[in-house]
Design a protein around this motif. Structure first.
Motif, PDB file in Angstrom:
ATOM      1  N   HIS A 254       0.757  -1.365  -0.172  1.00 31.78           N
ATOM      2  CA  HIS A 254      -0.116  -0.042   0.024  1.00 31.78           C
ATOM      3  C   HIS A 254       0.927   1.224   0.166  1.00 31.78           C
ATOM      4  O   HIS A 254       1.980   1.375   0.641  1.00 31.78           O
ATOM      5  N   HIS A 255       0.390   2.163  -0.601  1.00 34.85           N
ATOM      6  CA  HIS A 255       0.910   3.611  -0.726  1.00 34.85           C
ATOM      7  C   HIS A 255      -0.093   4.225   0.450  1.00 34.85           C
ATOM      8  O   HIS A 255      -1.503   4.397   0.381  1.00 34.85           O
ATOM      9  N   PHE A 256       0.400   4.706   1.597  1.00 41.26           N
ATOM     10  CA  PHE A 256      -0.233   5.202   2.813  1.00 41.26           C
ATOM     11  C   PHE A 256      -0.045   6.876   2.677  1.00 41.26           C
ATOM     12  O   PHE A 256       1.173   7.022   2.377  1.00 41.26           O
ATOM     13  N   ALA A 257      -0.968   7.604   2.792  1.00 41.97           N
ATOM     14  CA  ALA A 257      -0.699   9.208   3.029  1.00 41.97           C
ATOM     15  C   ALA A 257      -1.719   9.906   3.809  1.00 41.97           C
ATOM     16  O   ALA A 257      -2.901   9.434   4.219  1.00 41.97           O
ATOM     17  N   PRO A 258      -0.982  10.666   4.759  1.00 41.05           N
ATOM     18  CA  PRO A 258      -1.899  11.496   5.483  1.00 41.05           C
ATOM     19  C   PRO A 258      -3.024  12.315   4.663  1.00 41.05           C
ATOM     20  O   PRO A 258      -2.744  12.924   3.914  1.00 41.05           O
ATOM     21  N   PRO A 259      -4.194  11.892   4.977  1.00 39.40           N
ATOM     22  CA  PRO A 259      -5.449  12.766   4.178  1.00 39.40           C
ATOM     23  C   PRO A 259      -5.184  14.190   4.076  1.00 39.40           C
ATOM     24  O   PRO A 259      -5.466  14.759   2.941  1.00 39.40           O
ATOM     25  N   GLY A 260      -4.761  15.042   4.879  1.00 42.43           N
ATOM     26  CA  GLY A 260      -4.734  16.666   4.765  1.00 42.43           C
ATOM     27  C   GLY A 260      -3.600  16.729   3.793  1.00 42.43           C
ATOM     28  O   GLY A 260      -3.665  17.959   3.269  1.00 42.43           O
ATOM     29  N   ASN A 261      -2.912  16.077   3.197  1.00 43.08           N
ATOM     30  CA  ASN A 261      -1.737  16.351   2.375  1.00 43.08           C
ATOM     31  C   ASN A 261      -2.119  16.099   0.788  1.00 43.08           C
ATOM     32  O   ASN A 261      -1.540  16.573  -0.029  1.00 43.08           O
ATOM     33  N   ILE A 262      -3.553  15.748   0.955  1.00 41.57           N
ATOM     34  CA  ILE A 262      -4.033  15.275  -0.553  1.00 41.57           C
ATOM     35  C   ILE A 262      -4.935  16.146  -1.110  1.00 41.57           C
ATOM     36  O   ILE A 262      -5.921  16.310  -0.785  1.00 41.57           O
ATOM     37  N   ASP A 263      -4.592  16.787  -2.412  1.00 41.97           N
ATOM     38  CA  ASP A 263      -5.448  17.584  -3.078  1.00 41.97           C
ATOM     39  C   ASP A 263      -6.321  16.933  -4.281  1.00 41.97           C
ATOM     40  O   ASP A 263      -5.793  15.878  -4.581  1.00 41.97           O
ATOM     41  N   GLU A 264      -7.415  17.685  -4.498  1.00 36.83           N
ATOM     42  CA  GLU A 264      -7.904  17.271  -5.943  1.00 36.83           C
ATOM     43  C   GLU A 264      -7.118  18.425  -6.895  1.00 36.83           C
ATOM     44  O   GLU A 264      -6.506  19.129  -6.719  1.00 36.83           O
ATOM     45  N   LEU A 265      -7.228  17.712  -8.279  1.00 35.94           N
ATOM     46  CA  LEU A 265      -6.479  18.078  -9.456  1.00 35.94           C
ATOM     47  C   LEU A 265      -7.680  19.197 -10.031  1.00 35.94           C
ATOM     48  O   LEU A 265      -8.919  18.628 -10.239  1.00 35.94           O
TER      49      LEU A 265
END
Lengths: 287, 287, 287, 287
Positions: free
Chosen positions: C82-93
């Motif tokens: 899995h790629h894990f990422a903190p939700p707060g860092n993920i943008d819409e394009l």
């Protein structure tokens, strides 16, 4: 004159705190459908009220039942004094001459979106000479292109679905025929009775949906699903479409068994039993 | 008592060989809506026939017109003897106590698929205490979430479309409110009149669609689009939904201009002019 | 890294003259989903062909089977990196920066009529700040307002039906969430796997439908029905909606039993068993 | 070989704060459609980006434009190296032999609900011998029963609507033909170009929608609305249906004028002008 004896048994299981019912299981009383005798029995000790809706003559039985089993038995003896007419003599009415009381039956309804079927109707039936024969052609067209198939339709299925999917049960055949008639400005309504004469291979005797079309000066009977014998139809309810004439509308959490229905021709006043049969005449039980 | 003067001018251009019309532009005659005087003029020399449908009291004018221009002028003076009631005193009726004549207004119709909106209705309004206030809450909910936007809907637009798309005109607001009421077993119907008191910015005076809901012992008026003043509504037609009560149903190839409509309050028998206004009471023009 | 062992058994009864099948039951091979080993067994002696569709990486097994019983067994061991990422860092394009390969996932499809849900989507989510959090809000909204209820939907049920009727199964939750995302120009697709971690009270382990949404630079996993554990999802197929990714598309007259499915976490290369669990991070198995 | 010169002018008026556009107005580059030269001009000084979607070869131009007028001019010279084949030699493929890359084109899509048209398709075309001729029969059937009528359909109109209502524009003819092909498991897709050769009475040269069907080993061109000359079709975009291949998808508040389009045959390398014409051969511009 045909005399029929009818027995109807409904069986419900009602969850607390109880259930409300609107039944339309009483035979309509019309000038050509005489209810000689009838009885209603419930296993619960309830006040019942039967009210006749003046525009349709539908008879509504309202029941507020307690939780637990509810058994409803209806028995009736009914005389049908059919109006018979040779199809060739029966005309369509121009819109300008339709009685106001039938106008609402040329408008679209929940399951009969006649407004969207004008092209289909004109294409298939627009060139035919007007009259009973055109309506019979609509009925035959619906019957021929649709396959009677239980469990292919549901409470949301409309005339458009049946037109496209070519399958359904009696309710669906009726909706499609009604929608096509209305698309041609011919008043048509949805009527319920018992599937007198249906092939036992289709299952036990059941409720039935058929069509009445206003031609000349009265409503004539058509059976687009072709599963039963119109001369044996005792009318319960009539309305715009199936939305108006469920045999039971139920409010509450209620389980139900399949209705148990018996209908048979019995001896009339003259001691003769007349058996409903398919006939070439147009028939009506309307005034 | 409010006295209104109404002038209605319709203008058509009919292609050969002519056209048939069913108009519903005569003010209904009810116990609380008195037509003091009225006149009808046509530019063509035609026999006209006005017939009252007994169940709805809708008055239908049938016209078979020649090709060429057709101008229809209707004038009427109407007294409205409103029934006013404090909202807090008005109850919903349980299904068991609804009169048979209003039962058909709890069933779904062409544009009001109440059968499919039971979840929405229960979710939004199921917990509210029953009565006029709950119906008012439905009306406010429809008004608040829907934006009045001309040309966003068409003859095929239904309550479900309006629920989803949040736009429409008075017809669409009415359909959505009706469908939600019926989903809760509250009888509701579609009624047409004139948009008395509408903001001139919305355009010239026009036909209007609003809602009547059966509560207590009568039909009460609601205006879900909020564009007009209910106390000024002269009722023309009422029915299951817009399918039943077009002001003109036309058969033939016919062009039309926008209707020209004027309505104004005039002096009553006592010489006083009473102007319709928004009020907190429930109002009804039903018997 | 999570290692899962998967066993899948399908059982059909094929009428003469035989049936054609397109199966999508092979675990996709992606950069973050490694198929360590797999096997396919059929009781009929048939040539089989597995082909990978380049745009989606879906693996299609085509089978032309004889009349009679057909049993299909698939076994696989799959590593999820899995790629894990903190939700707060993920943008819409913004639309201008979406890769061409994801553009088709902002357009409406058979069951996801996003074009008709723009008003709902803007009203409910238009004011929220853009990014993963907004998509999570859509997922939560769908989950909260929809009740998981088997047998309330059918092959014709679309996002609009689920929006209105508030009931459905995992497929329906997914369609509604996808339609709402696309209505906001956020690419979303329909993905199938196994309902890892589902409550046994819902029945035996089954196929599952969930959603992938393109945010930042990859597809993130969402489970709008909330019935399973996303970290345990092995991806089979992905597409526009359920129309694209049935696990079996069948041509012919074929009866079928319920699939028998087992999935469990097993020891990885380091001898450790890592059990999928709910987590607050955004997760992706996309490249 | 046919050489065509194409000029396309689009004209928008963008409200603040500006608008995003996805254009699909670049001629596709395929093995049989060579773009010899092309130019793009915008009146605004903007970075533009043209990206090719690998699965469809659609070329997407993304533009982020400022408020104010936006003028887009595209010019191209294109060689069409048609594949011609005698119809009688072209077979349908059984599902088992369809390439994985065309499978998605047998599934239903937003406007082509092939799942609901299986009965119609089987009834009308089920008995015909398989191959190009059957697809041609579908095309002829759609053409014959549908009347080309501007302004009868809208962005919500689907194949089912066109089947029922018998009217539409090229987009609607294409959707109905596609849905019927897919209902028979024949891959079909929606393709856009210019209505080369259309009767000037239908209006100025415009965009056009037609159909490609996968038969034998390639996609063949069909023009179900019969309004143009297939040999003159320069392909812009292809997809599941109109949802996928708008020539312009616009985000923002933007007014637009009608596109101005010119297309004409010009001299090829050998100095000869070859004019597209109707022909009896099957034609394809696919690889």
């Amino acid at each position: 004159m045909i005399r029929l004896e009818l027995a109807l048994d409904l069986d419900y299981d009602i969850a607390p705190p109880g259930g409300d019912f609107i039944f339309n299981i009483h035979a309509a009383r019309t000038q050509r459908q005489h209810v000689l005798s009838e009885s209603l029995n419930l296993n619960q000790n309830l006040a019942t009220q039967v009210e006749t809706e003046p525009a349709t003559l539908n008879r509504y039985l309202r029941v507020q039942a307690f939780a637990g089993p509810l058994k409803v038995s209806y028995r009736a003896t009914v005389d049908l004094l059919h109006h018979f007419a040779p199809p060739g003599n029966i005309d369509e009415l121009p819109v300008a001459r339709l009685p106001a009381s039938v106008l609402s039956y040329i408008y679209p309804s929940r399951y009969c979106q006649s407004d969207r079927l004008q092209q289909v109707a004109m294409r298939e039936f627009g060139q035919r000479s007007h009259g009973y024969g055109r309506v019979q052609a609509i009925r035959d067209w619906v019957l021929q292109r649709t396959t009677f198939t239980p469990n292919t339709s549901n409470a949301n299925t409309s005339a458009i679905d049946t037109l496209i999917e070519h399958v359904g049960v009696c309710r669906d055949f009726a909706h499609l025929m009604i929608a096509l008639c209305r698309a041609l400005n011919i008043p048509a309504r949805f009527t319920t009775g018992i599937d007198y004469g249906a092939d036992p291979a289709l299952g036990p005797t059941d409720f039935h949906a058929y069509v009445e079309v206003y031609l000349g000066d009265r409503w004539y009977i058509f059976d687009p699903s072709g599963t039963a014998i119109p001369m044996g139809f005792v009318r319960f309810g009539t309305g715009r479409d199936a939305a108006d004439v469920a045999f039971a509308t139920i409010f509450g959490t209620v389980g139900s068994a399949a209705p148990v229905i018996n209908i048979r021709a019995v001896a009339g006043a003259d001691g003769q039993v007349r058996i409903p049969h398919h006939c070439a005449d147009a028939i009506s039980t309307d005034g």
